[in-house]
Design an enzyme around this catalytic site. Structure first.
Site, PDB file in Angstrom:
ATOM      1  N   ASN A  19      -3.371  -2.831  14.031  1.00  0.00           N
ATOM      2  CA  ASN A  19      -3.852  -2.699  15.397  1.00  0.00           C
ATOM      3  C   ASN A  19      -4.329  -4.044  15.934  1.00  0.00           C
ATOM      4  O   ASN A  19      -4.808  -4.889  15.189  1.00  0.00           O
ATOM      5  CB  ASN A  19      -5.007  -1.690  15.452  1.00  0.00           C
TER       6      ASN A  19
ATOM      7  N   GLY B  79       0.810  -1.204   0.000  1.00  0.00           N
ATOM      8  CA  GLY B  79       0.000   0.000   0.000  1.00  0.00           C
ATOM      9  C   GLY B  79       0.850   1.262   0.000  1.00  0.00           C
ATOM     10  O   GLY B  79       1.963   1.291   0.524  1.00  0.00           O
ATOM     11  N   ALA B  80       0.293   2.303  -0.608  1.00  0.00           N
ATOM     12  CA  ALA B  80       0.951   3.613  -0.630  1.00  0.00           C
ATOM     13  C   ALA B  80      -0.040   4.667  -0.175  1.00  0.00           C
ATOM     14  O   ALA B  80      -0.132   5.754  -0.736  1.00  0.00           O
ATOM     15  CB  ALA B  80       1.475   3.925  -2.031  1.00  0.00           C
ATOM     16  N   GLY B  81      -0.804   4.308   0.860  1.00  0.00           N
ATOM     17  CA  GLY B  81      -1.711   5.267   1.464  1.00  0.00           C
ATOM     18  C   GLY B  81      -0.964   6.166   2.426  1.00  0.00           C
ATOM     19  O   GLY B  81       0.236   6.418   2.267  1.00  0.00           O
TER      20      GLY B  81
ATOM     21  N   GLY C 163       1.704   3.717   4.613  1.00  0.00           N
ATOM     22  CA  GLY C 163       2.700   3.134   3.723  1.00  0.00           C
ATOM     23  C   GLY C 163       3.406   4.174   2.892  1.00  0.00           C
ATOM     24  O   GLY C 163       4.616   4.088   2.645  1.00  0.00           O
TER      25      GLY C 163
ATOM     26  N   LYS D  61       0.365  -0.551  23.303  1.00  0.00           N
ATOM     27  CA  LYS D  61      -0.312   0.278  22.304  1.00  0.00           C
ATOM     28  C   LYS D  61      -1.778  -0.109  22.205  1.00  0.00           C
ATOM     29  O   LYS D  61      -2.647   0.763  22.067  1.00  0.00           O
ATOM     30  CB  LYS D  61       0.362   0.135  20.929  1.00  0.00           C
TER      31      LYS D  61
ATOM     32  N   GLU E 217     -12.736  -0.749  12.782  1.00  0.00           N
ATOM     33  CA  GLU E 217     -12.038  -1.918  13.314  1.00  0.00           C
ATOM     34  C   GLU E 217     -12.579  -2.306  14.704  1.00  0.00           C
ATOM     35  O   GLU E 217     -11.814  -2.658  15.599  1.00  0.00           O
ATOM     36  CB  GLU E 217     -10.539  -1.634  13.407  1.00  0.00           C
TER      37      GLU E 217
END
Length: 310
Positions: free
Chosen positions: A103, A7-9, A12, A186, A268
């Site tokens: 997550n 991904g290149a969102g 990423g 986290k 999520e």
């Protein structure tokens, strides 16, 4: 080291751009629409740590993967993991390390079942970034960190090699000898932040102004108790930071889950909240705030599904 960034969102795109700026051998796995956009505009990052403009970032479509990569970095939404695994499967070989920064924890089991536990590392990232309407990555805060390590703990040659590659890039990184503890800490924070801001439908500052600090603190305690039940009680400093962050008057902080809810998008809930309750003692019955959060999110999902029907 050949790296595949899935991904290149926002996530990423940011970390991948930093690695390419450092001269690393990295390729983005993208869908056709994002590939077309990047070929037209290049990959652009706007950040207080310095902008990046990469006119021709290396791209590959799923069906074009011709050989395994040394490292596959996975940062999709947790609910998209199934099709995402299909998309990069051809890039996983006998010696490939898979570094997920999703997550929750359930993705570790899913990746292990699909590719073998020995290929899966633990990982997490801390960043707030979005894609704007033009497809540019907008870095929104001063966090840009990745932590990673062997699930069994300790160090290994592959973790050290990844650390050396990340060390040349313009972001913070930690090769952790106890990555599961870091991931649980986290998770406690993300579940608490997402839970309280989604429940209140406002920022942390809005929640504090409304008198919700005690509810937020109780939610942190419930999430921390589940982590402790699973052998990963948050450290005192981590717990104090979490409670302080959720008691800050005027804070504009929200969770990405709330932003998704406000846009009517999928969330999520199962991976961050419901799966946490699944790991609680006594089927989660002794965790009233977390159960209210779960009911609230499930009601949102039910309404969303109903409104999506023709």
């Amino acid at each position: 080291m050949r790296m595949l960034m899935v991904g290149a969102g926002a996530l990423g795109g940011y970390f991948g751009a930093r690695l390419l700026q450092a001269g690393e051998d990295l390729t983005f796995l993208v869908r056709p629409r994002r590939a077309q956009q990047l070929r037209q505009t290049g990959l652009v990052v706007r950040s207080t740590f310095g902008d990046a403009e990469l006119p021709n970032p290396p791209l590959v479509l799923s069906e074009q993967i011709a050989a395994p990569y040394d490292v596959v970095i996975v940062g999709c939404k947790a609910y998209d993991l199934g099709p995402t695994m299909d998309s990069f499967a051809a890039g996983v070989g006998p010696d490939t390390a898979i570094l997920p920064v999703l997550n929750g924890m359930r993705h570790l089991d899913e990746l292990g079942r699909r590719f073998g536990d020995e290929r899966v590392l633990g990982g997490l990232c801390m960043i707030s970034a979005v894609l704007d309407d033009a497809g540019r990555v907008q870095h929104l805060n001063d966090l840009h960190a990745i932590s990673f390590g062997e699930l069994a703990g300790g160090r290994s040659p592959r973790v050290d090699a990844i650390g050396q590659a990340f060390g040349r890039a313009r972001f913070q990184h930690t090769a952790s000898e106890d990555i599961l503890q870091a991931m649980w800490e986290k998770w406690v924070f993300i579940a608490s932040l997402a839970g309280i801001t989604c429940l209140m439908r406002g920022t942390v500052g809005d929640m504090v102004q409304a008198g919700g600090k005690e509810i937020a603190a109780a939610l942190v305690d419930e999430c921390a108790a589940i982590a402790a039940h699973n052998g990963h009680a948050p450290g005192a400093s981590a717990l104090a930071r979490n409670k302080a962050a959720l008691a800050s008057a005027g804070s504009p902080m929200t969770a990405s889950m709330l932003k998704d809810m406000e846009r009517g998008l999928r969330i999520e809930a199962d991976q961050i909240i419901t799966d946490l309750l699944r790991r609680a003692p006594g089927n989660g019955k002794a965790f009233p705030v977390l159960r209210v959060v779960q009911a609230h999110l499930l009601a949102y999902e039910a309404r969303r599904a109903r409104e999506a029907r023709p």
